[in-house]
Design a protein around this motif. Structure first.
Motif, mmCIF file in Angstrom:
data_model
loop_
_atom_site.group_PDB
_atom_site.id
_atom_site.type_symbol
_atom_site.label_atom_id
_atom_site.label_comp_id
_atom_site.label_asym_id
_atom_site.label_seq_id
_atom_site.Cartn_x
_atom_site.Cartn_y
_atom_site.Cartn_z
ATOM 1 N N SER A 1 1.323 -1.223 -0.225
ATOM 2 C CA SER A 1 0.411 -0.139 -0.059
ATOM 3 C C SER A 1 0.842 1.007 0.126
ATOM 4 C CB SER A 1 -0.825 -0.030 1.116
ATOM 5 O OG SER A 1 0.399 0.313 2.618
ATOM 6 N N CYS A 2 0.101 2.101 0.374
ATOM 7 C CA CYS A 2 0.852 3.410 -0.238
ATOM 8 C C CYS A 2 1.131 4.160 0.770
ATOM 9 C CB CYS A 2 -0.100 4.852 -0.953
ATOM 10 S SG CYS A 2 -0.210 4.437 -2.739
ATOM 11 N N GLN A 3 2.236 4.544 1.365
ATOM 12 C CA GLN A 3 2.370 4.623 2.492
ATOM 13 C C GLN A 3 3.431 6.126 2.257
ATOM 14 O OE1 GLN A 3 2.430 3.552 5.794
ATOM 15 N NE2 GLN A 3 1.063 1.860 4.843
ATOM 16 N N VAL A 4 3.053 8.083 2.737
ATOM 17 C CA VAL A 4 3.413 8.926 3.357
ATOM 18 C C VAL A 4 4.165 9.059 4.398
ATOM 19 C CG1 VAL A 4 2.745 11.434 2.769
ATOM 20 C CG2 VAL A 4 1.493 9.370 1.847
ATOM 21 N N PRO A 5 5.084 9.454 3.960
ATOM 22 C CA PRO A 5 6.182 9.796 5.681
ATOM 23 C C PRO A 5 5.237 10.956 6.204
ATOM 24 C CG PRO A 5 7.241 10.174 3.801
ATOM 25 C CD PRO A 5 5.952 9.923 3.471
ATOM 26 N N ALA A 6 5.532 11.326 7.317
ATOM 27 C CA ALA A 6 5.090 11.732 8.424
ATOM 28 C C ALA A 6 6.587 12.815 8.221
ATOM 29 C CB ALA A 6 5.188 11.862 9.894
ATOM 30 N N ARG A 7 5.945 14.772 8.404
ATOM 31 C CA ARG A 7 6.666 14.962 7.640
ATOM 32 C C ARG A 7 7.216 16.133 9.221
ATOM 33 N NH1 ARG A 7 8.586 16.066 2.953
ATOM 34 N NH2 ARG A 7 6.731 14.934 1.161
ATOM 35 N N ARG A 8 8.461 15.994 9.768
ATOM 36 C CA ARG A 8 8.449 16.165 11.144
ATOM 37 C C ARG A 8 10.133 16.406 11.113
ATOM 38 N NH1 ARG A 8 5.993 13.752 15.322
ATOM 39 N NH2 ARG A 8 3.943 12.760 14.056
ATOM 40 N N ALA A 9 9.718 18.071 11.774
ATOM 41 C CA ALA A 9 11.290 18.413 11.809
ATOM 42 C C ALA A 9 12.839 17.773 12.213
ATOM 43 C CB ALA A 9 11.312 20.018 12.265
ATOM 44 N N ILE A 10 13.584 17.451 11.616
ATOM 45 C CA ILE A 10 14.778 16.716 12.328
ATOM 46 C C ILE A 10 14.731 17.677 13.911
ATOM 47 C CG2 ILE A 10 16.973 16.621 12.188
ATOM 48 C CD1 ILE A 10 16.972 16.951 9.412
#
Length: 179
Positions: A132-141
């Motif tokens: 399935s498609c997975q969208v990575p969580a966008r988190r600040a480093i």
């Protein structure tokens, strides 16, 4: 015609359709009307007309299934190899980050198996095999999870303020007036 599972008919469904065509062929021999056959077999009149034409030109053998319209470019065995390659990760294949995209998978298939897929074809292929498609969580480093949790627990309730209790006739989404 498009099918819900993203490809052609399954083997079971193709066999079912062939049984319908052969039953129709039997009824053609008995002289049954096209509309009656279509109603009884729960298919369109146009389908029965096409089947009747094929039957009149080639007999019942003309109604036999010819197999799937197209075979997938990657067999199940080759997909298992692709899966092992995908599990190694994109960095192992020369990409700078750990994100698999459909175009990257398409490129990998081309490099590894010398087969050409469209991006949509890759999407159907991986979906067919349970990916399935997975969208990575966008988190600040720099994100500090402990600081975020503390803010939500301590600071946010003070900023949010007390909510007025719901009473009959009042909206539960209103706040008390500012003091």
């Amino acid at each position: 015609m498009r099918y819900a599972q993203g490809g052609g008919l399954t083997d079971e469904r193709r066999a079912f359709r062939e049984r319908l065509r052969l039953e129709a062929a039997e009824r053609f021999g008995h002289g049954d009307e096209t509309a009656v056959i279509a109603h009884d077999l729960r298919v369109s009149i146009r389908s029965v007309q096409r089947w009747r034409k094929a039957w009149s030109q080639g007999g019942p053998r003309a109604l036999a299934s010819k197999g799937p319209a197209s075979l997938p470019l990657l067999s199940d065995e080759l997909f298992a190899v692709l899966e092992r390659e995908l599990l190694k990760g994109p960095v192992a294949h020369g990409w700078p980050d750990q994100t698999w995209t459909l175009s990257r998978i398409r490129t990998l298939i081309g490099r590894r198996f010398h087969k050409s897929y469209t991006v949509q074809g890759v999407a159907a292929l991986v979906k067919r095999h349970g990916w399935s498609c997975q969208v990575p969580a966008r988190r600040a480093i720099e994100r500090d999870e402990a600081a975020v949790a503390g803010w939500v627990k301590e600071t946010w309730p003070q900023v949010e303020g007390p909510w007025r209790r719901s009473t009959p006739g009042s909206s539960s989404r209103t706040r008390p007036a500012s003091r």
